[in-house]
Design a protein around this motif. Sequence first.
Motif, PDB file in Angstrom:
ATOM      1  N   ALA A  75       0.839  -1.198   0.000  1.00 60.86           N
ATOM      2  CA  ALA A  75       0.000   0.000   0.000  1.00 60.86           C
ATOM      3  C   ALA A  75       0.877   1.253   0.000  1.00 60.86           C
ATOM      4  O   ALA A  75       0.591   2.220  -0.712  1.00 60.86           O
ATOM      5  N   GLY A  76       1.953   1.224   0.779  1.00 59.26           N
ATOM      6  CA  GLY A  76       2.885   2.351   0.795  1.00 59.26           C
ATOM      7  C   GLY A  76       3.544   2.566  -0.559  1.00 59.26           C
ATOM      8  O   GLY A  76       3.681   3.697  -1.036  1.00 59.26           O
ATOM      9  N   ILE A  77       3.950   1.481  -1.194  1.00 60.32           N
ATOM     10  CA  ILE A  77       4.544   1.569  -2.535  1.00 60.32           C
ATOM     11  C   ILE A  77       3.532   2.159  -3.514  1.00 60.32           C
ATOM     12  O   ILE A  77       3.853   3.033  -4.317  1.00 60.32           O
ATOM     13  N   LEU A  78       2.308   1.682  -3.459  1.00 67.07           N
ATOM     14  CA  LEU A  78       1.282   2.129  -4.403  1.00 67.07           C
ATOM     15  C   LEU A  78       0.844   3.573  -4.159  1.00 67.07           C
ATOM     16  O   LEU A  78       0.407   4.248  -5.086  1.00 67.07           O
ATOM     17  N   LEU A  79       0.974   4.044  -2.930  1.00 65.49           N
ATOM     18  CA  LEU A  79       0.487   5.384  -2.591  1.00 65.49           C
ATOM     19  C   LEU A  79       1.580   6.423  -2.372  1.00 65.49           C
ATOM     20  O   LEU A  79       1.268   7.601  -2.217  1.00 65.49           O
ATOM     21  N   HIS A  80       2.851   6.033  -2.366  1.00 64.34           N
ATOM     22  CA  HIS A  80       3.890   6.988  -1.969  1.00 64.34           C
ATOM     23  C   HIS A  80       3.932   8.244  -2.835  1.00 64.34           C
ATOM     24  O   HIS A  80       4.274   9.306  -2.363  1.00 64.34           O
ATOM     25  N   ASP A  81       3.569   8.151  -4.092  1.00 65.44           N
ATOM     26  CA  ASP A  81       3.587   9.300  -5.000  1.00 65.44           C
ATOM     27  C   ASP A  81       2.194   9.759  -5.418  1.00 65.44           C
ATOM     28  O   ASP A  81       2.067  10.568  -6.347  1.00 65.44           O
ATOM     29  N   ILE A  82       1.137   9.286  -4.776  1.00 58.71           N
ATOM     30  CA  ILE A  82      -0.220   9.545  -5.252  1.00 58.71           C
ATOM     31  C   ILE A  82      -0.553  11.039  -5.325  1.00 58.71           C
ATOM     32  O   ILE A  82      -1.390  11.448  -6.131  1.00 58.71           O
ATOM     33  N   GLY A  83       0.113  11.838  -4.566  1.00 57.82           N
ATOM     34  CA  GLY A  83      -0.120  13.287  -4.622  1.00 57.82           C
ATOM     35  C   GLY A  83       0.205  13.904  -5.970  1.00 57.82           C
ATOM     36  O   GLY A  83      -0.247  15.004  -6.297  1.00 57.82           O
ATOM     37  N   LYS A  84       0.951  13.193  -6.772  1.00 58.48           N
ATOM     38  CA  LYS A  84       1.289  13.709  -8.098  1.00 58.48           C
ATOM     39  C   LYS A  84       0.060  13.836  -8.990  1.00 58.48           C
ATOM     40  O   LYS A  84       0.073  14.610  -9.935  1.00 58.48           O
ATOM     41  N   VAL A  85      -1.014  13.122  -8.685  1.00 55.23           N
ATOM     42  CA  VAL A  85      -2.234  13.272  -9.473  1.00 55.23           C
ATOM     43  C   VAL A  85      -2.835  14.668  -9.297  1.00 55.23           C
ATOM     44  O   VAL A  85      -3.611  15.117 -10.142  1.00 55.23           O
ATOM     45  N   LYS A  86      -2.476  15.344  -8.209  1.00 50.67           N
ATOM     46  CA  LYS A  86      -2.930  16.719  -7.991  1.00 50.67           C
ATOM     47  C   LYS A  86      -1.829  17.739  -8.242  1.00 50.67           C
ATOM     48  O   LYS A  86      -2.099  18.928  -8.328  1.00 50.67           O
ATOM     49  N   SER A  87      -0.585  17.293  -8.321  1.00 52.14           N
ATOM     50  CA  SER A  87       0.512  18.254  -8.470  1.00 52.14           C
ATOM     51  C   SER A  87       1.040  18.355  -9.891  1.00 52.14           C
ATOM     52  O   SER A  87       1.798  19.264 -10.202  1.00 52.14           O
ATOM     53  N   ILE A  88       0.654  17.419 -10.759  1.00 52.00           N
ATOM     54  CA  ILE A  88       1.083  17.455 -12.160  1.00 52.00           C
ATOM     55  C   ILE A  88      -0.160  17.609 -13.023  1.00 52.00           C
ATOM     56  O   ILE A  88      -1.127  16.860 -12.876  1.00 52.00           O
ATOM     57  N   ASN A  89      -0.128  18.592 -13.935  1.00 50.82           N
ATOM     58  CA  ASN A  89      -1.291  18.811 -14.797  1.00 50.82           C
ATOM     59  C   ASN A  89      -1.252  17.894 -16.013  1.00 50.82           C
ATOM     60  O   ASN A  89      -0.276  17.183 -16.232  1.00 50.82           O
ATOM     61  N   GLU A  90      -2.309  17.928 -16.778  1.00 55.35           N
ATOM     62  CA  GLU A  90      -2.424  17.062 -17.954  1.00 55.35           C
ATOM     63  C   GLU A  90      -2.268  17.842 -19.257  1.00 55.35           C
ATOM     64  O   GLU A  90      -2.780  17.431 -20.288  1.00 55.35           O
ATOM     65  N   ASP A  91      -1.545  18.943 -19.205  1.00 52.00           N
ATOM     66  CA  ASP A  91      -1.330  19.734 -20.413  1.00 52.00           C
ATOM     67  C   ASP A  91      -0.510  18.947 -21.424  1.00 52.00           C
ATOM     68  O   ASP A  91       0.138  17.953 -21.085  1.00 52.00           O
ATOM     69  N   LEU A  92      -0.515  19.428 -22.668  1.00 53.04           N
ATOM     70  CA  LEU A  92       0.264  18.782 -23.721  1.00 53.04           C
ATOM     71  C   LEU A  92       1.727  18.665 -23.295  1.00 53.04           C
ATOM     72  O   LEU A  92       2.371  17.647 -23.489  1.00 53.04           O
ATOM     73  N   VAL A  93       2.238  19.729 -22.706  1.00 54.76           N
ATOM     74  CA  VAL A  93       3.549  19.690 -22.076  1.00 54.76           C
ATOM     75  C   VAL A  93       3.274  19.797 -20.575  1.00 54.76           C
ATOM     76  O   VAL A  93       3.003  20.881 -20.071  1.00 54.76           O
ATOM     77  N   PRO A  94       3.291  18.658 -19.863  1.00 58.10           N
ATOM     78  CA  PRO A  94       2.914  18.669 -18.446  1.00 58.10           C
ATOM     79  C   PRO A  94       3.798  19.593 -17.609  1.00 58.10           C
ATOM     80  O   PRO A  94       4.976  19.791 -17.890  1.00 58.10           O
ATOM     81  N   GLY A  95       3.198  20.134 -16.589  1.00 57.90           N
ATOM     82  CA  GLY A  95       3.891  20.984 -15.633  1.00 57.90           C
ATOM     83  C   GLY A  95       3.242  20.811 -14.275  1.00 57.90           C
ATOM     84  O   GLY A  95       2.345  19.984 -14.106  1.00 57.90           O
ATOM     85  N   HIS A  96       3.694  21.602 -13.326  1.00 62.35           N
ATOM     86  CA  HIS A  96       3.138  21.509 -11.977  1.00 62.35           C
ATOM     87  C   HIS A  96       1.939  22.429 -11.826  1.00 62.35           C
ATOM     88  O   HIS A  96       1.925  23.544 -12.328  1.00 62.35           O
ATOM     89  N   THR A  97       0.944  21.939 -11.122  1.00 65.92           N
ATOM     90  CA  THR A  97      -0.220  22.756 -10.783  1.00 65.92           C
ATOM     91  C   THR A  97       0.192  23.750  -9.702  1.00 65.92           C
ATOM     92  O   THR A  97       1.269  23.618  -9.097  1.00 65.92           O
ATOM     93  N   ASP A  98      -0.669  24.726  -9.438  1.00 66.41           N
ATOM     94  CA  ASP A  98      -0.382  25.655  -8.344  1.00 66.41           C
ATOM     95  C   ASP A  98      -0.280  24.907  -7.022  1.00 66.41           C
ATOM     96  O   ASP A  98       0.607  25.179  -6.215  1.00 66.41           O
ATOM     97  N   GLU A  99      -1.181  23.940  -6.796  1.00 67.37           N
ATOM     98  CA  GLU A  99      -1.116  23.127  -5.573  1.00 67.37           C
ATOM     99  C   GLU A  99       0.215  22.383  -5.480  1.00 67.37           C
ATOM    100  O   GLU A  99       0.808  22.296  -4.414  1.00 67.37           O
ATOM    101  N   GLY A 100       0.652  21.859  -6.604  1.00 77.14           N
ATOM    102  CA  GLY A 100       1.922  21.129  -6.622  1.00 77.14           C
ATOM    103  C   GLY A 100       3.093  22.018  -6.274  1.00 77.14           C
ATOM    104  O   GLY A 100       3.991  21.609  -5.539  1.00 77.14           O
ATOM    105  N   LYS A 101       3.085  23.239  -6.803  1.00 74.00           N
ATOM    106  CA  LYS A 101       4.175  24.180  -6.531  1.00 74.00           C
ATOM    107  C   LYS A 101       4.145  24.677  -5.090  1.00 74.00           C
ATOM    108  O   LYS A 101       5.188  24.838  -4.462  1.00 74.00           O
TER     109      LYS A 101
END
Length: 171
Positions: A75-101
């Motif tokens: 569970a730790g392995i599967l969730l350790h980076d899960i915050g990236k779903v909110k910190s990385i956007n889905e733009d054509l060239v991905p970047g960090h969201t304001d929350e991520g920054k």
Amino acid sequence: WKSLTKISNTLKQPYKDLITTIFNQYKDKIQTIPASMNYHHPVFGGFLKHMVTTSEISMDILKYYPSLNRDLLLAGILLHDIGKVKSINEDLVPGHTDEGKLIGYNVLGRDIVLDTARAMKKFPENILTKLEHIILSHKVASEKGSVGVPRFPEALFVYYINELDGRLNLM
């Protein structure tokens, strides 16, 4: 995605429900975002690749450490980076969201897990605290959002498997 689902289905309760709920909520992002912008797996789908690789490595190695809690560790392995779903956007060239920054993916991930577990009702607090620690300590450097070093064996295991996969991918 099939490999990730197969791995998460091996978990016992309450881990399985927590992981399944989170994965279903963020399925599209998990499948598409990179694992990072400038570090490891910086490609379309890199996040999913990193999750599957670290999980499979862990399952292969776990037989050598029978005292570890397999479900907590996976569970730790599967969730350790899960915050990236909110910190990385889905733009054509991905970047960090304001929350991520501004907040960072470690804290965002911890919040996703806390909110999901609390919505489930009666999720064991001792497990939740350990998952929080794994998420917040899987990067030891404080500039990467860590709260400190891993303080129990499963957290240390997650730290090293994450480092192994990330660094080898960079190489």
